[in-house]
Design an enzyme around this catalytic site. Structure first.
Site, PDB file in Angstrom:
ATOM      1  N   ARG A 255       0.829  -1.203   0.000  1.00  0.00           N
ATOM      2  CA  ARG A 255       0.000   0.000   0.000  1.00  0.00           C
ATOM      3  C   ARG A 255       0.866   1.257   0.000  1.00  0.00           C
ATOM      4  NH1 ARG A 255      -2.199   1.587   4.451  1.00  0.00           N
ATOM      5  NH2 ARG A 255      -2.731  -0.485   5.225  1.00  0.00           N
TER       6      ARG A 255
ATOM      7  N   LYS B  63      -6.077  10.395 -18.919  1.00  0.00           N
ATOM      8  CA  LYS B  63      -6.230  11.146 -20.174  1.00  0.00           C
ATOM      9  C   LYS B  63      -4.988  10.977 -21.064  1.00  0.00           C
ATOM     10  CE  LYS B  63      -9.857  12.753 -17.952  1.00  0.00           C
ATOM     11  NZ  LYS B  63     -10.964  11.891 -17.670  1.00  0.00           N
TER      12      LYS B  63
ATOM     13  N   TYR C 232     -12.655  22.049 -13.567  1.00  0.00           N
ATOM     14  CA  TYR C 232     -13.101  20.680 -13.832  1.00  0.00           C
ATOM     15  C   TYR C 232     -14.164  20.317 -12.791  1.00  0.00           C
ATOM     16  CZ  TYR C 232     -13.239  15.692 -13.249  1.00  0.00           C
ATOM     17  OH  TYR C 232     -13.696  14.427 -13.055  1.00  0.00           O
TER      18      TYR C 232
ATOM     19  N   ASP D  35      -3.569  21.764 -12.111  1.00  0.00           N
ATOM     20  CA  ASP D  35      -4.031  20.565 -12.809  1.00  0.00           C
ATOM     21  C   ASP D  35      -3.542  20.697 -14.251  1.00  0.00           C
ATOM     22  OD1 ASP D  35      -5.432  18.644 -14.273  1.00  0.00           O
ATOM     23  OD2 ASP D  35      -7.175  18.726 -12.945  1.00  0.00           O
TER      24      ASP D  35
END
Ligand code: PLP
Length: 366
Positions: free
Chosen positions: A53, A199, A104, A174
């Site tokens: 993790r 993306k 966004y 971003d």
């Protein structure tokens, strides 16, 4: 283990070369070309990582490559939203966030949730640089996009980031839509870069992943520690197979993006004169643009339903061209026109894209 140590040996190489070379096993007799996918939940004791993790060699390979592209230290997250949530966790309790009035919509929703829980939110229009500079002293974290999604407004990153740095305000960009090939926010003074790896970076619409990147400085390492802690303790971690696919996709980023950007510029120019288009929103670079079609939401929906080559879907940055009327999502900001269609230009032949879009656009006038 992937080659995570020799980025300095590649410092003289261009990004188009580094994106191919970084994060591979060291060149040694018999070495494999690619970092393997490591499926394990734990490691033999006393190594650098105890439990999967908090780290995985497949993540490290991807993080090395993205870190080199952005010029910092990367962390892979379970999704772009996972990366956004991690970056927003840098906001101190009771702190204030400064953000564009249209962002966004996932970020917008998270910021609204913070607002409902008592966080002060300052909103400015993307083009209101003076407003951003005025509000910065009141903020603890500033959130920017390059450009804004889906209005495609270009924010003056440099002065805002420089002032944020002077004031000690945490700055986040971003950079999903520009990719490090067009914009490197850490070089402009940003503290944290956020990506939806879903993306352009992975580029094939086959994974959902995110990333944060921070500068390799004392301040950056402190932030990296907090982002890493957030990822480990909140537990939103990526599967190694997805990260392997993202790294494979990343290898062709420069080629895919070059083609997509060239086609987007061509389509933006042609759309300017189209009878069914009231406004073209093209930021001047990149592979994304939005258009306000002539007519209402129903006209825009007819266009989206009428394409054959363009894939009517949410998301962006895949090899296949995608389009969507953004206000079909109830969470999309009201500042986004009802008849706005966002276009993500892929790598198909530009004449096929144009012919399909031109034909579909005529349905708006019907
Ligand atoms: N940032 C931008 C600019 C986006 O367009 C998206 C998704 O559309 C995200 C972040 C969120 O990324 P993800 O869908 O990978 O969680």
């Amino acid at each position: 283990m992937p080659d995570t140590t020799s980025s300095s040996e590649r410092a003289d190489l261009r990004l188009e070369t580094r994106v191919v070379a970084a994060g591979r096993p060291p060149h040694a007799p018999g070495a494999s070309a690619n970092a393997p996918v490591e499926f394990t939940s734990t490691y033999a004791a006393d190594g650098p990582v105890n439990y999967a993790r908090s780290g995985n060699p497949t993540w490290s390979a991807f993080e090395t490559a993205l870190g080199e592209l952005e010029g910092g230290q990367a962390l892979v997250h379970a999704s772009g939203m996972g990366a956004i949530a991690a970056a927003l966790s840098l906001l101190p309790p009771g702190g204030a966030v400064l953000v564009t009035d249209t962002t966004y919509n996932g970020t917008g929703d998270l910021v609204r949730d913070l607002e409902e829980a008592g966080t002060k939110v300052l909103r400015r229009h993307a083009s209101d640089t003076d407003g951003f500079l005025e509000s910065l002293p009141e903020a603890d974290l500033v959130w920017l996009e390059s450009p804004t999604n889906p209005l495609m407004d270009v924010i003056a990153l440099e002065p805002i980031l420089a002032r944020a740095r002077e004031l000690g305000v945490v700055s986040v960009v971003d950079n999903t839509m520009s990719t490090p090939l067009l914009c490197r926010p850490l070089e402009l003074g940003a503290d944290v870069v956020v990506h939806s790896v879903t993306k352009y970076l992975s580029g094939h619409s086959d994974v959902v992943l995110g990333a944060t990147v921070v500068a390799d400085t004392v301040r950056g390492r402190e932030l990296a520690g907090r982002l890493h802690r957030h990822r480990t303790l909140k537990g939103a971690i990526a599967g190694p197979m997805e990260v392997f696919l993202a790294l494979r996709g990343l290898r062709t980023l420069a080629l895919r993006f070059e083609r997509a950007c060239a086609s987007a510029a061509e389509l933006a120019a042609r759309l300017e004169g189209h009878a069914a288009v009231a406004r073209v929103r093209y930021p001047g670079s990149g592979a994304m643009l939005s258009i306000d079609v002539v007519g209402d939401a129903a006209a825009a929906e007819r266009v989206c339903a009428a394409t054959r080559v363009w894939f009517h879907s949410t998301s962006l940055g895949g090899v296949e061209s995608q389009l969507e009327r953004r206000r079909r999502h109830p969470s999309e900001a009201e500042t986004v026109p009802d008849n706005l269609i966002r276009l993500s230009v892929g790598i198909e032949h530009v004449e096929d894209l144009w012919a399909d879009l031109d034909r579909a656009l005529k349905t708006a006038l019907a």
